[in-house]
Scaffold this active site. Structure first.
Site, short mmCIF file in Angstrom:
data_model
loop_
_atom_site.label_atom_id
_atom_site.label_comp_id
_atom_site.label_asym_id
_atom_site.label_seq_id
_atom_site.Cartn_x
_atom_site.Cartn_y
_atom_site.Cartn_z
N HIS A 175 72.04 16.40 42.93
CA HIS A 175 72.72 16.97 41.78
C HIS A 175 71.81 17.33 40.62
CE1 HIS A 175 75.65 14.43 43.98
NE2 HIS A 175 76.42 15.46 43.78
N ARG B 158 77.25 21.50 25.41
CA ARG B 158 76.88 20.66 24.28
C ARG B 158 75.45 20.14 24.46
NH1 ARG B 158 81.35 16.62 23.16
NH2 ARG B 158 82.41 18.53 22.53
N ILE C 165 76.71 10.65 24.23
CA ILE C 165 77.13 11.26 22.97
C ILE C 165 78.33 12.14 23.30
CG2 ILE C 165 74.97 11.13 21.69
CD1 ILE C 165 74.33 13.98 22.68
N GLY C 166 79.47 11.85 22.71
CA GLY C 166 80.66 12.62 23.07
C GLY C 166 81.79 12.39 22.09
N GLU D 37 100.21 9.24 30.66
CA GLU D 37 101.63 9.06 30.32
C GLU D 37 102.01 7.58 30.25
OE1 GLU D 37 104.21 11.43 32.74
OE2 GLU D 37 103.08 13.28 32.38
N GLU E 95 88.05 7.26 25.60
CA GLU E 95 87.26 8.36 26.15
C GLU E 95 87.26 8.17 27.67
OE1 GLU E 95 83.31 7.43 27.07
OE2 GLU E 95 84.87 6.01 27.63
N MET E 96 86.31 8.78 28.40
CA MET E 96 86.46 8.78 29.85
C MET E 96 85.19 8.42 30.63
SD MET E 96 88.90 12.13 30.41
CE MET E 96 89.25 11.70 32.11
N GLU E 97 84.13 7.95 29.96
CA GLU E 97 82.89 7.76 30.70
C GLU E 97 82.13 6.45 30.45
OE1 GLU E 97 83.92 11.93 30.60
OE2 GLU E 97 83.25 10.79 28.86
N SER F 202 87.43 12.99 17.57
CA SER F 202 87.82 14.39 17.51
C SER F 202 89.33 14.57 17.44
CB SER F 202 87.28 15.15 18.72
OG SER F 202 87.79 14.59 19.92
N ASP F 203 90.07 13.54 17.80
CA ASP F 203 91.54 13.60 17.69
C ASP F 203 92.05 12.18 17.48
OD1 ASP F 203 92.59 12.81 20.76
OD2 ASP F 203 90.63 13.78 20.70
N ARG G 258 84.59 20.49 15.44
CA ARG G 258 83.93 19.55 16.35
C ARG G 258 82.43 19.76 16.36
NH1 ARG G 258 87.44 18.06 21.65
NH2 ARG G 258 89.50 18.03 20.70
#
Length: 234
Positions: A4, A24, A88-89, A162, A179-181, A203-204, A217
């Site tokens: 990868h 980014r 960083i996110g 949900e 977040e997701m990571e 960011s939200d 952002r």
């Protein structure tokens, strides 16, 4: 070269910043690194290596979600010798006092599941940040005068969630943001003896539904990159 990552040996620095979005990564490299060159574009997941105040730095996109992050973190550490990885996110604030543009520095990351779950079987492993990086990131954030929160976050494996009942429990137990990571990053780093940290920009905001625009952002994320770099090399 790995499956990868198309970088040659020596192309990747020991310190790697990991935004989810490869665009980014390009933006951060252009704005914060000197003499940055593209060292990876396999599957469009761009990576760049340059210098920051004389220190070699790679900024490599990780993709969205823990499975994608896990691929890049594993290969960066195992095959390229990365020793410090800083996510960083963006993140979604979950507490009323966590506002838009605030910085969240993740001490720990709670999750339902990660790609590493199979390693642990019945064990509930607690992924956490490297304390040295955490301590320096907090000092850097204070130096920038930005509102900063340090504590636990939630790494979700779904974006369109949900499970309001689960979110309610996260809020109840003081989770700052979602977040997701990060949970998988912390776990992979622990497995290989590397250092990891997540420095996030809100960011939200889940309780109110408020969110930054795309332009807002980008203009807000600069402080996050600077804090991550200062934490790595302080």
């Amino acid at each position: 070269m790995t499956i990868h990552i198309g970088a040659a040996p020596g192309d990747i620095a020991e310190t790697v910043l990991m935004p989810g979005d490869p665009r980014r990564a390009k933006w951060a490299a252009e704005n914060f690194l000197q003499n940055a060159t593209c060292i990876n574009d396999v599957r469009g997941m761009s990576g760049f290596t340059g210098t920051w105040q004389g220190h070699r730095v790679t900024i490599q996109g990780s993709g969205m979600g823990m499975p994608s992050l896990s691929i890049y973190a594993n290969e960066l550490i195992r095959d390229y010798g990365a020793k410090t990885l800083i996510r960083i996110g963006s993140c979604g604030g979950m507490q009323d006092h966590v506002g838009l543009r605030d910085i969240v520095i993740a001490m720990t990351s709670t999750t339902l599941s990660t790609p590493s779950r199979g390693f642990f079987r019945e064990l509930n492993f607690a992924p956490c940040a490297d304390f040295g990086l955490l301590e320096r990131a907090v000092a850097a954030a204070r130096g920038h005068g930005v509102t900063t929160h340090v504590g636990g976050i939630y790494s979700s494996d779904v974006f369109y969630d949900e499970r309001q009942d689960l979110n309610d429990q996260m809020v109840r137990h003081g989770i700052l943001a979602v977040e997701m990571e990060a949970a998988e990053l912390y776990t992979v780093a622990a497995r290989f003896g590397a250092r990891a940290l997540a420095v996030l920009t809100v960011s939200d905001h889940l309780p109110t539904g408020a969110a930054l625009s795309s332009d807002e952002r980008e203009s807000s994320f600069g402080e996050m990159v600077e804090i991550a770099l200062e934490a790595a090399f302080a």
